[in-house]
Design an enzyme around this catalytic site. Structure first.
Site, PDB file in Angstrom:
ATOM      1  N   ASP A  35       0.816  -0.882  -0.282  1.00  0.00           N
ATOM      2  CA  ASP A  35      -0.007  -0.161   0.004  1.00  0.00           C
ATOM      3  C   ASP A  35       1.099   1.801   0.176  1.00  0.00           C
ATOM      4  OD1 ASP A  35      -3.002   0.729   1.214  1.00  0.00           O
ATOM      5  OD2 ASP A  35      -2.008   2.469   0.225  1.00  0.00           O
ATOM      6  N   ASP A  61       3.984   1.592  -4.555  1.00  0.00           N
ATOM      7  CA  ASP A  61       3.439   2.605  -5.222  1.00  0.00           C
ATOM      8  C   ASP A  61       3.000   0.752  -6.003  1.00  0.00           C
ATOM      9  OD1 ASP A  61       2.281   3.373  -7.453  1.00  0.00           O
ATOM     10  OD2 ASP A  61       3.120   5.439  -6.960  1.00  0.00           O
ATOM     11  N   THR A 136     -15.654  -2.339  -9.474  1.00  0.00           N
ATOM     12  CA  THR A 136     -16.927  -1.532  -9.398  1.00  0.00           C
ATOM     13  C   THR A 136     -18.299  -2.059 -10.470  1.00  0.00           C
ATOM     14  OG1 THR A 136     -17.415   0.328  -8.770  1.00  0.00           O
ATOM     15  CG2 THR A 136     -15.745   0.705 -10.775  1.00  0.00           C
ATOM     16  N   TYR A 163     -13.507   8.822 -12.742  1.00  0.00           N
ATOM     17  CA  TYR A 163     -12.737   7.245 -11.983  1.00  0.00           C
ATOM     18  C   TYR A 163     -13.438   5.882 -12.889  1.00  0.00           C
ATOM     19  CZ  TYR A 163     -14.060   3.456  -8.575  1.00  0.00           C
ATOM     20  OH  TYR A 163     -14.364   2.152  -7.522  1.00  0.00           O
ATOM     21  N   SER A 164     -15.317   5.725 -12.844  1.00  0.00           N
ATOM     22  CA  SER A 164     -15.714   4.737 -13.539  1.00  0.00           C
ATOM     23  C   SER A 164     -14.886   4.056 -14.685  1.00  0.00           C
ATOM     24  CB  SER A 164     -16.809   4.301 -13.575  1.00  0.00           C
ATOM     25  OG  SER A 164     -17.033   5.459 -14.489  1.00  0.00           O
ATOM     26  N   SER A 166     -11.992   5.069 -15.952  1.00  0.00           N
ATOM     27  CA  SER A 166     -10.027   4.019 -15.308  1.00  0.00           C
ATOM     28  C   SER A 166     -10.374   3.203 -14.886  1.00  0.00           C
ATOM     29  CB  SER A 166      -9.848   4.564 -14.560  1.00  0.00           C
ATOM     30  OG  SER A 166     -10.371   5.674 -13.140  1.00  0.00           O
ATOM     31  N   LYS A 167     -11.593   2.823 -14.015  1.00  0.00           N
ATOM     32  CA  LYS A 167     -11.596   0.846 -12.923  1.00  0.00           C
ATOM     33  C   LYS A 167     -12.130  -0.055 -14.373  1.00  0.00           C
ATOM     34  CE  LYS A 167     -11.697  -0.279  -9.882  1.00  0.00           C
ATOM     35  NZ  LYS A 167     -10.575  -0.742  -9.017  1.00  0.00           N
TER      36      LYS A 167
HETATM   37  P1  NAD Z   1      -9.782   3.569   0.014  1.00  0.00           P
HETATM   38  O1  NAD Z   1     -10.015   4.603  -1.383  1.00  0.00           O
HETATM   39  O2  NAD Z   1     -10.380   2.843   0.967  1.00  0.00           O
HETATM   40  O3  NAD Z   1      -8.484   2.109  -0.152  1.00  0.00           O
HETATM   41  C1  NAD Z   1      -7.364   2.626  -1.323  1.00  0.00           C
HETATM   42  C2  NAD Z   1      -6.310   1.892  -1.105  1.00  0.00           C
HETATM   43  O4  NAD Z   1      -5.021   1.992  -1.815  1.00  0.00           O
HETATM   44  C3  NAD Z   1      -5.784   3.112   0.326  1.00  0.00           C
HETATM   45  O5  NAD Z   1      -5.230   1.936   1.108  1.00  0.00           O
HETATM   46  C4  NAD Z   1      -4.368   3.541  -0.726  1.00  0.00           C
HETATM   47  O6  NAD Z   1      -3.649   3.973  -0.277  1.00  0.00           O
HETATM   48  C5  NAD Z   1      -4.395   2.905  -1.596  1.00  0.00           C
HETATM   49  N1  NAD Z   1      -3.189   3.095  -2.396  1.00  0.00           N
HETATM   50  C6  NAD Z   1      -4.018   3.869  -3.649  1.00  0.00           C
HETATM   51  N2  NAD Z   1      -3.045   4.226  -4.358  1.00  0.00           N
HETATM   52  C7  NAD Z   1      -1.941   4.019  -4.283  1.00  0.00           C
HETATM   53  C8  NAD Z   1      -1.250   3.654  -5.307  1.00  0.00           C
HETATM   54  N3  NAD Z   1      -0.329   3.499  -5.801  1.00  0.00           N
HETATM   55  N4  NAD Z   1       0.167   2.188  -4.503  1.00  0.00           N
HETATM   56  C9  NAD Z   1      -0.302   1.650  -3.770  1.00  0.00           C
HETATM   57  N5  NAD Z   1      -1.209   1.774  -3.304  1.00  0.00           N
HETATM   58  C10 NAD Z   1      -2.558   2.130  -3.173  1.00  0.00           C
HETATM   59  O7  NAD Z   1     -10.963   2.597  -1.461  1.00  0.00           O
HETATM   60  P2  NAD Z   1     -11.974   1.039  -1.077  1.00  0.00           P
HETATM   61  O8  NAD Z   1     -12.933   1.822  -1.098  1.00  0.00           O
HETATM   62  O9  NAD Z   1     -11.329   0.322  -0.212  1.00  0.00           O
HETATM   63  O10 NAD Z   1     -12.073   0.236  -2.465  1.00  0.00           O
HETATM   64  C11 NAD Z   1     -11.003  -0.915  -2.845  1.00  0.00           C
HETATM   65  C12 NAD Z   1     -11.219  -1.391  -4.199  1.00  0.00           C
HETATM   66  O11 NAD Z   1     -12.379  -1.618  -4.521  1.00  0.00           O
HETATM   67  C13 NAD Z   1     -11.283   0.104  -5.474  1.00  0.00           C
HETATM   68  O12 NAD Z   1     -10.424  -0.458  -6.291  1.00  0.00           O
HETATM   69  C14 NAD Z   1     -12.173   0.426  -5.188  1.00  0.00           C
HETATM   70  O13 NAD Z   1     -12.627   0.478  -7.292  1.00  0.00           O
HETATM   71  C15 NAD Z   1     -12.947  -0.614  -5.360  1.00  0.00           C
HETATM   72  N6  NAD Z   1     -14.556  -0.719  -5.367  1.00  0.00           N
HETATM   73  C16 NAD Z   1     -15.503  -0.125  -4.066  1.00  0.00           C
HETATM   74  C17 NAD Z   1     -16.011   0.237  -3.793  1.00  0.00           C
HETATM   75  C18 NAD Z   1     -16.929   1.225  -2.510  1.00  0.00           C
HETATM   76  O14 NAD Z   1     -18.293   1.117  -2.320  1.00  0.00           O
HETATM   77  N7  NAD Z   1     -15.437   1.987  -1.733  1.00  0.00           N
HETATM   78  C19 NAD Z   1     -17.365  -1.099  -3.885  1.00  0.00           C
HETATM   79  C20 NAD Z   1     -16.999  -1.547  -5.394  1.00  0.00           C
HETATM   80  C21 NAD Z   1     -15.266  -1.571  -6.173  1.00  0.00           C
HETATM   81  O1  DAU Z   2     -20.725   1.664  -6.786  1.00  0.00           O
HETATM   82  C1  DAU Z   2     -19.570   1.609  -6.280  1.00  0.00           C
HETATM   83  C2  DAU Z   2     -18.813   2.950  -6.243  1.00  0.00           C
HETATM   84  O2  DAU Z   2     -19.604   3.186  -4.814  1.00  0.00           O
HETATM   85  C3  DAU Z   2     -17.848   2.427  -5.894  1.00  0.00           C
HETATM   86  O3  DAU Z   2     -17.090   2.163  -7.060  1.00  0.00           O
HETATM   87  C4  DAU Z   2     -16.293   3.594  -5.499  1.00  0.00           C
HETATM   88  O4  DAU Z   2     -15.091   3.484  -4.958  1.00  0.00           O
HETATM   89  C5  DAU Z   2     -17.008   4.288  -4.155  1.00  0.00           C
HETATM   90  O5  DAU Z   2     -16.394   5.550  -3.851  1.00  0.00           O
HETATM   91  C6  DAU Z   2     -19.254   4.291  -4.435  1.00  0.00           C
HETATM   92  O6  DAU Z   2     -18.519   5.853  -5.361  1.00  0.00           O
HETATM   93  P1  DAU Z   2     -20.674   6.466  -4.830  1.00  0.00           P
HETATM   94  O7  DAU Z   2     -19.890   7.775  -6.179  1.00  0.00           O
HETATM   95  O8  DAU Z   2     -22.246   5.791  -5.431  1.00  0.00           O
HETATM   96  O9  DAU Z   2     -20.134   6.534  -3.788  1.00  0.00           O
HETATM   97  P2  DAU Z   2     -20.278   8.257  -2.405  1.00  0.00           P
HETATM   98  O10 DAU Z   2     -20.494   7.505  -1.167  1.00  0.00           O
HETATM   99  O11 DAU Z   2     -19.534   8.829  -2.986  1.00  0.00           O
HETATM  100  O12 DAU Z   2     -21.899   8.898  -3.236  1.00  0.00           O
HETATM  101  C7  DAU Z   2     -22.780   7.391  -2.767  1.00  0.00           C
HETATM  102  C8  DAU Z   2     -24.093   8.497  -3.080  1.00  0.00           C
HETATM  103  O13 DAU Z   2     -24.582   9.717  -2.687  1.00  0.00           O
HETATM  104  C9  DAU Z   2     -24.113   8.989  -4.791  1.00  0.00           C
HETATM  105  O14 DAU Z   2     -25.228   9.936  -4.980  1.00  0.00           O
HETATM  106  C10 DAU Z   2     -23.663  10.783  -4.224  1.00  0.00           C
HETATM  107  C11 DAU Z   2     -24.087  10.696  -3.004  1.00  0.00           C
HETATM  108  N1  DAU Z   2     -22.888  11.762  -2.895  1.00  0.00           N
HETATM  109  C12 DAU Z   2     -22.270  11.368  -1.685  1.00  0.00           C
HETATM  110  C13 DAU Z   2     -21.303  12.494  -1.142  1.00  0.00           C
HETATM  111  C14 DAU Z   2     -19.730  12.367  -0.613  1.00  0.00           C
HETATM  112  C15 DAU Z   2     -24.898  13.234  -1.599  1.00  0.00           C
HETATM  113  O15 DAU Z   2     -25.368  13.346  -1.998  1.00  0.00           O
HETATM  114  N2  DAU Z   2     -23.833  13.792  -0.295  1.00  0.00           N
HETATM  115  C16 DAU Z   2     -22.302  13.401  -0.387  1.00  0.00           C
HETATM  116  O16 DAU Z   2     -22.038  14.462   0.496  1.00  0.00           O
END
Ligand code: NAD
Ligand code: DAU
Length: 361
Positions: A35, A61, A136, A163-164, A166-167
């Site tokens: 990480d 990294d 995602t 973001y999406s 890039s994913k």
């Molecule tokens: P997060 O942002 O909480 O954590 C990301 C982690 O990756 C951090 O620990 C950060 O330090 C590390 N990182 C970032 N850039 C890096 C690099 N260049 N090299 C090494 N480490 C690095 O993210 P999360 O919410 O835990 O999401 C984890 C994965 O799951 C992501 O790939 C995200 O796309 C995917 N995902 C997230 C959600 C969600 O709801 N959070 C849903 C579906 C998929």
């Molecule tokens: O669907 C999976 C994705 O869910 C993951 O791939 C992403 O990493 C994760 O961040 C998340 O993306 P979202 O954009 O859906 O999550 P977020 O929590 O940022 O926002 C959820 C919803 O709430 C979205 O419709 C935007 C809204 N929102 C978010 C924030 C931060 C608000 O209305 N106010 C806020 O301040």
């Protein structure tokens, strides 16, 4: 002993996954956590595993090819579980390049190093190796408000945010490795996670933290965008099941069948906070619907996400075990019990981020 290389294990889902794995497998596995410790990475999330003999943290990294290859040279890695990414949509709208670098280039480096380490001279791959790419549901774009419309594994990709996009690019790189080299991999596309250790830039922890302090609850647009919420431990379990039994080269969608409008989530949070705070807790006075503030919408805001987890259910027997009512209560109680965690992550740069992200809304 099977060795897992987990990337991004200090983040929200990665740290929950590491806890889940040690709880399930104890000393019978080894985990190497790579990480870079960006703003989202926090070693406090892993305090209770850091002294284990079968856990190693590597600060580095995923774009650093030399560093990643050195890990494969030092350890016989059986599973790569690739979480590391820039994960927040709002940040991607401000700074897309950071997302391209980590999510696209970083995934390319991880794939290249794993292939180099696992490939036999005849082009086949060593036994019992797998690259699990954590992705995602946002790659599928946005669904209409029709409650019968879902994302399936066959839904065409249609990403909208940097973001999406890039994913999606990273998923296509994994698919290219599977198609071209028969590289042993799976992809999981999961819906919105919530739970302990989630950084308060995301909807649920941000609303909990603001409500407790009596700060505005900023709702983007009309608050009726729909997300499909899954308790993070259920996601960790799905990843483990795909690592164990997922058919190579397959994609699995993971989701909670728990669609809610953002505004509904906020009302639930306020209700549960009221129920869980004791009568004499001074923070009770802060909890109010009056904090709800409608603000300028997110650019390109996807309207609705909803996963049909039929395939992972039918093929692997996975299902979302934690009902939302239970999961959100657990999450809120976790934040109560870990006030210092929240204080630490919201000191310093978080306030600068908050000011700049919300000042013009
Ligand atoms: P997060 O942002 O909480 O954590 C990301 C982690 O990756 C951090 O620990 C950060 O330090 C590390 N990182 C970032 N850039 C890096 C690099 N260049 N090299 C090494 N480490 C690095 O993210 P999360 O919410 O835990 O999401 C984890 C994965 O799951 C992501 O790939 C995200 O796309 C995917 N995902 C997230 C959600 C969600 O709801 N959070 C849903 C579906 C998929
Ligand atoms: O669907 C999976 C994705 O869910 C993951 O791939 C992403 O990493 C994760 O961040 C998340 O993306 P979202 O954009 O859906 O999550 P977020 O929590 O940022 O926002 C959820 C919803 O709430 C979205 O419709 C935007 C809204 N929102 C978010 C924030 C931060 C608000 O209305 N106010 C806020 O301040």
């Amino acid at each position: 002993m099977r060795t897992y290389l987990v990337t991004g294990g200090a983040g929200f889902i990665g740290s929950n996954y590491i806890h889940y794995m040690f709880k399930k497998y104890g000393d019978s596995i080894r985990i190497i956590n790579l990480d870079a410790l960006t703003y989202a990475g926090n070693l406090e999330n892993l305090r209770d595993v850091e002294d284990r003999g079968n856990y190693t943290f590597v600060h580095g990294d995923i774009c650093d090819r030399e560093k990643v290859s050195s890990i494969f040279a030092e350890y016989d890695i059986h599973r790569v579980v690739h979480f590391a990414a820039e994960s927040h949509v709002d940040r991607s709208i401000e700074d897309p390049d950071a997302f391209v670098r980590t999510n696209v280039l970083g995934t390319a480096v991880m794939l290249g190093c794993a292939k180099a380490a696992w490939e036999e001279p005849d082009g086949s791959f060593k036994e019992d190796r797998k690259f699990l790419h954590v992705s995602t549901d946002e790659v599928y774009g946005s669904l209409p408000e029709d409650p019968n419309a879902y994302f399936y594994e066959t839904t065409p990709y249609d990403p909208h945010s940097p973001y999406s996009a890039s994913k999606a690019s990273s998923d296509f790189l994994v698919k290219a490795y599977m198609d071209t080299y028969k590289f042993p991999a799976n992809i999981t596309n999961c819906s919105n996670n919530y739970g302990p250790y989630q950084f308060p830039e995301k909807l649920i922890p941000l609303m909990i933290n603001n409500a407790l302090q009596g700060k505005d609850l900023p709702v983007y647009g009309d608050g009726k965008n729909v997300r499909d919420w899954l308790f993070v431990e259920d996601h960790a379990k799905a990843i483990d099941m795909v690592c164990e039994d997922g058919r190579l080269f397959e994609t699995y969608n993971v989701g909670g069948h728990n669609e809610k409008q953002n505004i509904e989530i906020i009302h639930i949070i306020l209700d549960v906070l009221r129920e869980e705070l004791s009568e004499d807790d001074p923070r009770r006075a802060n909890i109010s619907e009056d904090l709800i503030t409608y603000v300028t919408d997110r650019k390109g805001h996807d309207r609705r996400y909803a996963i049909a987890p039929d395939k992972i259910k039918k093929d692997l027997g996975w299902y979302p075990e934690t009902a939302f009512e239970e999961g959100i209560r657990k999450t809120i109680k976790w934040f109560f019990a870990n006030e210092d965690w929240m204080k630490n992550v919201t000191s310093g740069d978080y306030m600068k981020y908050y000011e700049s992200m919300y000042k013009d809304r």
